[in-house]
Scaffold this motif. Sequence first.
Motif, mmCIF file in Angstrom:
data_model
loop_
_atom_site.group_PDB
_atom_site.id
_atom_site.type_symbol
_atom_site.label_atom_id
_atom_site.label_comp_id
_atom_site.label_asym_id
_atom_site.label_seq_id
_atom_site.Cartn_x
_atom_site.Cartn_y
_atom_site.Cartn_z
ATOM 1 N N ARG A 1 0.832 -1.192 0.000
ATOM 2 C CA ARG A 1 0.000 0.000 0.000
ATOM 3 C C ARG A 1 0.875 1.253 0.000
ATOM 4 N N LYS B 1 -1.026 -0.028 -5.731
ATOM 5 C CA LYS B 1 -0.811 0.138 -4.284
ATOM 6 C C LYS B 1 -1.776 1.170 -3.695
ATOM 7 N N ARG B 2 -2.075 2.190 -4.466
ATOM 8 C CA ARG B 2 -3.007 3.213 -3.968
ATOM 9 C C ARG B 2 -4.419 2.639 -3.860
ATOM 10 N N HIS C 1 -5.043 -0.463 -3.303
ATOM 11 C CA HIS C 1 -4.961 -1.345 -2.135
ATOM 12 C C HIS C 1 -5.121 -0.546 -0.848
ATOM 13 N N ASP C 2 -4.606 0.677 -0.834
ATOM 14 C CA ASP C 2 -4.683 1.495 0.378
ATOM 15 C C ASP C 2 -6.127 1.845 0.722
ATOM 16 N N GLY D 1 -6.633 6.500 2.910
ATOM 17 C CA GLY D 1 -6.549 5.048 2.968
ATOM 18 C C GLY D 1 -7.226 4.483 4.197
ATOM 19 N N TYR E 1 -4.605 -5.976 2.282
ATOM 20 C CA TYR E 1 -3.410 -5.796 1.444
ATOM 21 C C TYR E 1 -2.173 -5.460 2.252
#
Length: 121
Positions: free
Chosen positions: A13, A76-77, A79-80, A110, A117
């Motif tokens: 993340r 990743k963003r 996932h955050d 987030g 994640y």
Amino acid sequence: MNWGQLLFSFDGRVGRGVYWGFTVAVIVLFCLLAGITVMTTTVDPNNPQAGGGFATILMGIAGLLVIWPSLAIQAKRWHDVDKSAWWILIAFVPFVGGLIALVFNGFIPGTPGPNRYGNPA
């Protein structure tokens, strides 16, 4: 998280700060390359095709080199905010997809604490 994991891995993340930092860096890079392209193209006003070829090729290469890191940062963003990386595809929805991606990636905080994640970055 090291640079290799940040730019090439789809696991984990990242917060909004990393997302915006990367996005602004890419925008600045392409504005500089576009400026170089324009300046080299307009060197000879009688022959606009005289220059700009190298700068245009450089812009294409930069675009190819940025694709994977951009996807990794976006994954990743997503996932955050506790969404699958498949949400990257929402950007292909006409008119609203890019706006939805911008809002989620750039402005929605987030998930506090760990989610499916991993831990927050």
